[in-house]
Write an enzyme that holds these catalytic residues in place. Sequence first.
Site: not given
Ligand code: M3P
Ligand code: FE
Length: 311
Positions: A154, A201, A216, A248, A257, A267
């Site tokens: 993603h 996602h 990212h 996360h 990251y 990531e």
């Molecule tokens: C993810 C991402 C955050 C959660 C992110 C989950 C940034 O996979 O898109 O980095 O709170």
């Molecule tokens: Fe991510």
Amino acid sequence: MALTGVLRPGHVQLRMLDLDEGVRFYRDVLGLEETGRDAAGRVYLKAWDERDHHSIVLRQADRAGMDFFGFKVASSADLDRFEAELRDDGLKTERIPAGDLLETGERLRFELPSGHLIELYAEKTFVGSHFGQKDPKPWTPHQDRGIAPMRFDHALLYGPNVDRVLDIFTRILGFHLAEYVTLPDSDVKGALWLCCSNKAHDIAFVIHPEPGKLHHVSFYMESIDRVFRAADIMAAHDIKVDIGPTRHGITRGGTIYAWDPSGNRFETFSGGNSSYPDLPPIAWTWEGLGEGGGLDVAHRTMHETFLTVVT
Ligand code: M3P
Ligand code: FE
């Protein structure tokens, strides 16, 4: 087939300040496999479990960032249908001829109100993986070369008009909203995690004044053990790490990251929850994103770089 229309993230084209150094990083440190180079000098790569010709395209440029993000759709009829619906909605669309990207059919391109170029395509050459399609072996050495993610997973993109982006992805492209974050003291959605599958996602957005920014690109690891192994490899190669290894809260994915040599954040991501279109989205407050561990479960704090460092 239950999965129709937009099937999955297919490719991103990334800008490298030094292409040779970028190729050495994505091929030798991240462990992607080079699958081609075109007349324009672009370099094509894929991860070991990917079967289409490429997922990452690198080009030389004088600034870092992402040129475009492509999704594979089920058929060329989908391209015609999405083209008509996007145009009805007032978006300009463009057709890019087959072969412009190596081993890739015609692409339908449009610009989101966030300033990002999104492409849809139906055809890309199936090159297969080293396992083969018949009685595949359980292991090949390719999955231990470098950090060795299974696939491009993603991207998280930063830009304005996230409300319009949500509408376009859900009403026209058939995505569902898996999770979102509301802005401080507000019910306005400032960050979105959107799905065309039942992964955690497939693309995400955070509201940001400057259009077209990349936060990212994410690569999927088989396990959290492999994320820790990735941390070792990053340390061995002096790769600059931003956050992690941690989890996360949003998506519940294991994560690091870090930055590629051009300053694009990438990531290494593992696990994560699943989502279905009938389930209501998970809602996070702004405090939930920071102190609630939405971004970083282990530290439960808002990292300043999360909001400020993009390419
Ligand atoms: C993810 C991402 C955050 C959660 C992110 C989950 C940034 O996979 O898109 O980095 O709170
Ligand atoms: Fe991510």
